[in-house]
Design a protein around this motif. Structure first.
Motif, PDB file in Angstrom:
ATOM      1  N   ALA A  97       0.836  -1.208   0.000  1.00 35.50           N
ATOM      2  CA  ALA A  97       0.000   0.000   0.000  1.00 35.50           C
ATOM      3  C   ALA A  97       0.868   1.255   0.000  1.00 35.50           C
ATOM      4  O   ALA A  97       0.533   2.258  -0.666  1.00 35.50           O
ATOM      5  CB  ALA A  97      -0.934  -0.023   1.209  1.00 35.50           C
ATOM      6  N   VAL A  98       1.997   1.248   0.727  1.00 34.19           N
ATOM      7  CA  VAL A  98       2.909   2.399   0.727  1.00 34.19           C
ATOM      8  C   VAL A  98       3.461   2.634  -0.669  1.00 34.19           C
ATOM      9  O   VAL A  98       3.490   3.781  -1.167  1.00 34.19           O
ATOM     10  CB  VAL A  98       4.039   2.167   1.751  1.00 34.19           C
ATOM     11  CG1 VAL A  98       5.123   3.254   1.602  1.00 34.19           C
ATOM     12  CG2 VAL A  98       3.492   2.181   3.166  1.00 34.19           C
ATOM     13  N   LEU A 125       0.677  11.028   1.952  1.00 36.58           N
ATOM     14  CA  LEU A 125       1.023   9.621   1.762  1.00 36.58           C
ATOM     15  C   LEU A 125       0.438   8.759   2.886  1.00 36.58           C
ATOM     16  O   LEU A 125      -0.110   7.675   2.634  1.00 36.58           O
ATOM     17  CB  LEU A 125       2.544   9.472   1.718  1.00 36.58           C
ATOM     18  CG  LEU A 125       3.084   8.043   1.532  1.00 36.58           C
ATOM     19  CD1 LEU A 125       2.623   7.477   0.190  1.00 36.58           C
ATOM     20  CD2 LEU A 125       4.611   8.041   1.608  1.00 36.58           C
ATOM     21  N   ALA A 126       0.507   9.237   4.130  1.00 39.25           N
ATOM     22  CA  ALA A 126      -0.041   8.467   5.254  1.00 39.25           C
ATOM     23  C   ALA A 126      -1.550   8.306   5.124  1.00 39.25           C
ATOM     24  O   ALA A 126      -2.102   7.216   5.381  1.00 39.25           O
ATOM     25  CB  ALA A 126       0.326   9.144   6.574  1.00 39.25           C
ATOM     26  N   ALA A 127      -2.240   9.361   4.713  1.00 33.49           N
ATOM     27  CA  ALA A 127      -3.689   9.276   4.554  1.00 33.49           C
ATOM     28  C   ALA A 127      -4.065   8.310   3.433  1.00 33.49           C
ATOM     29  O   ALA A 127      -5.027   7.521   3.553  1.00 33.49           O
ATOM     30  CB  ALA A 127      -4.264  10.662   4.281  1.00 33.49           C
ATOM     31  N   GLY A 136      -6.811   2.523  10.820  1.00 32.24           N
ATOM     32  CA  GLY A 136      -6.907   3.831  11.447  1.00 32.24           C
ATOM     33  C   GLY A 136      -8.265   4.464  11.240  1.00 32.24           C
ATOM     34  O   GLY A 136      -9.313   3.812  11.294  1.00 32.24           O
ATOM     35  N   MET A 137      -8.287   5.751  11.009  1.00 30.12           N
ATOM     36  CA  MET A 137      -9.543   6.480  10.830  1.00 30.12           C
ATOM     37  C   MET A 137     -10.191   6.183   9.487  1.00 30.12           C
ATOM     38  O   MET A 137     -11.345   6.543   9.263  1.00 30.12           O
ATOM     39  CB  MET A 137      -9.286   7.992  10.952  1.00 30.12           C
ATOM     40  CG  MET A 137      -8.738   8.424  12.310  1.00 30.12           C
ATOM     41  SD  MET A 137      -9.793   7.879  13.687  1.00 30.12           S
ATOM     42  CE  MET A 137     -11.281   8.826  13.347  1.00 30.12           C
ATOM     43  N   VAL A 150      -5.253   1.303  15.290  1.00 29.40           N
ATOM     44  CA  VAL A 150      -4.039   0.733  14.724  1.00 29.40           C
ATOM     45  C   VAL A 150      -3.535   1.645  13.623  1.00 29.40           C
ATOM     46  O   VAL A 150      -4.225   1.894  12.634  1.00 29.40           O
ATOM     47  CB  VAL A 150      -4.300  -0.675  14.160  1.00 29.40           C
ATOM     48  CG1 VAL A 150      -3.021  -1.244  13.543  1.00 29.40           C
ATOM     49  CG2 VAL A 150      -4.809  -1.592  15.267  1.00 29.40           C
ATOM     50  N   THR A 151      -2.356   2.175  13.823  1.00 29.48           N
ATOM     51  CA  THR A 151      -1.692   2.981  12.789  1.00 29.48           C
ATOM     52  C   THR A 151      -0.252   2.521  12.689  1.00 29.48           C
ATOM     53  O   THR A 151       0.317   1.967  13.632  1.00 29.48           O
ATOM     54  CB  THR A 151      -1.735   4.482  13.130  1.00 29.48           C
ATOM     55  OG1 THR A 151      -1.075   4.694  14.390  1.00 29.48           O
ATOM     56  CG2 THR A 151      -3.164   4.986  13.203  1.00 29.48           C
TER      57      THR A 151
END
Length: 711
Positions: A97-98, A125-127, A136-137, A150-151
């Motif tokens: 995914a990254v 990138l994190a979102a 996460g959210m 979990v992040t």
């Protein structure tokens, strides 16, 4: 319509151990070349390829011969993500995914491959990564307040750029992102070679016929180190490092389990313990494979047939003999139906042959005699019979009978009961389901038996025991769902498979009599041969009586049907019919009971005519007939010695003169009709006629003679 399958020349297909790679793919199919065999090609249609890929022995690897895939294969622990441990699998999916998020943002010029550009776009990138992995959210279901979220921390620019290079170099294969932690660790030798050699001695110490414990084996190995260091110290050499007890115990746990068990318990025990179990022989049709075995029942019973136990005084009951019977059972492997079952005093060839005979008959009368509600109709010809190597089954009598019937006899190696899994499983089912319901059981061993007084509680006679066994098999076992049949009962499986495949034909009557009939010798007479009070004749016997100097012939009789027998004239067997009609289907026991009853009732008549005997058989009650049916399955069945004893005691056969002479005209030859010739008795002149009639009627002639009398 078949779907066209697209292959690349770098793909690999392995079918049944044969590796191939595509050479050409067109609308009709493909041409494949075997690896390591240049020029050996095979053409397969798209339909054949589709069927090939669904087989369990076929594997397909896309791009197997690509440079990037070959480079990854030597470094990565697996090429399939789902077989990785769950934490590693989630990590690999997050790394992908990254990389995908970075490529997407790089295409929209929101991030670039510089340290400053990576820092500026890290928030986006994190979102994007959270959106792609659903963490996460960005998860599908928002967490409750106070719940852990979990992040994952994004990697630094240098690590992220390294992932990207590996990902692109591998053709965007996720395998490139699998961490190579399996290659971590110190793999150099921890101890010297001398220490390793002494540590391995723990396996030999533990794998001993004296069966020492692991603690003793570890302690013995440490003593080897101490003695070796003492020797080295005296010689001025360097001492060895003594491993800890836990290290030696771990080395012992790495030993070959089969080798250790074979050294401690023997090869035969190791073979039985480490057997590779499979589904067994693939059987599709009824009676294609029949397994037969003997087993000693786990119950003590009274060794008697009739129910006279309640009428015996206590002192006689204490002296009455009791013991454990043996049980012969034959089972059909395709349907799990029981085809034969009988009690025996000890394992012997005679009872094994009789148990084999019952496979070919409808045993419903036996089930009815035991009070069963269901029928025991399972019978037919047998293609192969499987037994162990017991003396009863390897005897000449049993093997000769099997070969006479044209049945394939299979004798698996001794000590491997799993090769006869169906019959062994049935005996285990017997022990777990039926034996706990019987009084006087012996349990599986002395530990389970404990203080249970099996001998004192024995109360079942043989008739009661066979009734219980028949009731369980016919009414319960045959109608219960069977696990190996997918929940289908043996009766349902029999009905389904017989309707689909049918059963092999039962051997003809002459073959059955030659195989199972009692071998008896009889003297040739004018009316044939005599057996069970009946005379039997055929054209071959009549010719032998006239022209053969041999006056003794061999006969084979079926005691279940004395209507006709098999006789051997020369080297050929012939069917011989009874001269007295109406005895087809009559058993030997019923015939003997009828003649015994009539001779007791009519003591003045030395001879009995056939119509009177038939009427006596008809008058025998159903209770007596059922008793004979059950008796046939017990050790009290009619034996060969009983047949010979009864024959020797039979001075007057059942005559058929009146019947035969009433059905056809008498011949002038007295040898044909067996006509009685008796001298006329003149009446004294001084006796009145009425009184003379009474004297003649009350007088019995004891010394009559016949032309066909060989007594």
């Amino acid at each position: 319509m078949n779907t066209k399958i697209r292959f690349s020349k770098s793909d690999l297909i392995t079918a049944a151990g044969v590796a191939m790679r595509p050479l050409e793919i067109d609308d009709k199919g493909g041409l494949f070349e075997r690896l390591g065999q240049p020029g050996i090609t095979e053409r397969l249609s798209h339909e054949e390829l589709s069927n090939l890929l669904r087989r369990p022995d076929t594997s397909y690897v896309a791009g197997y011969f690509d440079r990037a895939v070959q480079d990854l294969r030597g470094r990565k622990p697996s090429d399939v993500i789902n077989i990785l441990a769950d934490p590693i699998r989630r990590l690999v999916i997050w790394r992908k995914a990254v990389c995908d998020a970075f490529l997407s943002l790089e295409a929209s010029e929101k991030i670039n491959r510089t340290h400053e550009g990576y820092l500026r776009g890290s928030a986006q990138l994190a979102a994007e990564v959270e959106r792609r992995v659903g963490e996460g959210m960005s998860a599908g279901k928002l967490p409750r307040p106070g719940a852990d979220v979990v992040t994952r921390q994004l990697p630094g620019s240098r690590t992220a750029f390294g992932w990207m290079r590996e990902y692109e170099r591998a053709g965007y294969s996720v395998v490139a992102l699998i961490p190579e932690t399996h290659r971590c660790g110190n793999r150099s030798l921890r101890w010297s070679y001398h220490t390793e050699a002494l540590m391995n001695q723990v396996i030999e110490i533990y794998a001993d016929t004296q069966r020492p414990t692991k603690a003793l084996a570890v302690a013995g190995t440490r003593r080897l180190f101490f003695r070796e260091n003492e020797r080295r110290l005296a010689a001025g050499a360097a001492q060895l490092v003594v491993p800890s007890a836990s290290s030696i115990d771990r080395r012992l746990s790495l030993a070959d389990p089969y080798y250790v068990y074979a050294k401690r318990h023997g090869t035969a025990a190791a073979n039985a313990r480490f057997t590779l179990y499979e589904n067994g022989v693939d059987v599709q049709q009824p009676l294609e494979r029949v397994e037969m075995d003997e087993n000693r029942l786990d119950v003590i019973s009274l060794l008697t047939l009739s129910g006279i136990w309640d009428h015996l005084p206590p002192e006689r009951q204490e002296r009455f003999e009791s013991g454990r019977r043996w049980l012969y059972v034959a089972i059909d492997c395709a349907t799990r139906c029981i085809l034969s079952m009988r009690l025996a005093e000890t394992p012997n060839a005679g009872d094994a042959v009789r148990a084999l005979r019952e496979i070919f008959i409808d045993k419903t009368p036996m089930a009815r005699a035991a009070g069963c509600e269901s029928t025991w109709h399972h019978h037919g010809g047998v293609q192969a019979i499987v037994t162990d190597q017991g003396t009863a089954f390897t005897s000449d009598d049993f093997q000769g009978t099997v070969l006479s019937l044209g049945i394939t006899a299979l004798l698996p190696p001794a000590g491997k009961p799993w090769l006869r899994a169906h019959i062994e499983t049935f005996f285990r089912t017997f022990g777990h389901k039926l034996m706990p319901l019987l009084v006087g059981r012996t349990f599986f061993d002395m530990i389970q038996r404990g203080d249970y007084p099996s001998e004192k509680l024995a109360c079942l006679c043989d008739a009661d025991l066979i009734t219980v066994l028949l009731t369980y098999v016919v009414d319960i076992y045959h109608n219960e769902g069977h696990g190996s049949l997918g929940g289908e009962s043996p009766n349902q499986a029999w009905a389904r498979l017989v309707a689909k495949h049918g059963t092999p034909p039962v051997p003809d009557g002459l073959t059955l009599r030659r195989a199972f009939g009692r071998p008896l010798q009889r003297t040739l007479r004018g009316d044939g041969v005599l057996f069970s009070g009946l005379s039997y004749n055929c054209e071959a016997l009549r010719e032998a009586f006239l022209h053969s100097p041999q006056r003794n012939v061999e006969i084979r009789a079926d005691l279940r049907d004395i209507g006709w027998i098999a006789v051997k004239v020369g080297a050929t067997w012939h069917p011989a019919l009874a001269n007295q009609g109406g005895f087809d289907g009559v058993s030997y026991d019923l015939m003997q009971e009828a003649t015994r009853t009539l001779r007791i009732k009519n003591r003045r008549e030395a001879e009995l005519d056939a119509p009177k005997v038939r009427r006596g058989i008809e008058r025998i009650s159903d209770t007596t007939r059922q008793a004979f049916e059950l008796q046939e399955l017990t050790p009290f069945h009619t034996k060969d010695v009983d047949v010979e004893r009864n024959q020797a005691a039979l001075h007057y056969p059942v005559r058929s003169d009146a019947e035969r002479l009433g059905n056809r005209a008498a011949s002038t030859d007295p040898l044909v009709d067996g006509m009685q010739i008796t001298p006329s008795t003149p009446m004294p002149p001084d006796i009145p006629k009425d009184e003379a009639d009474q004297q003649v009627q009350g007088r019995v002639r004891r010394n009559r003679w016949r032309f066909d009398d060989d007594q």
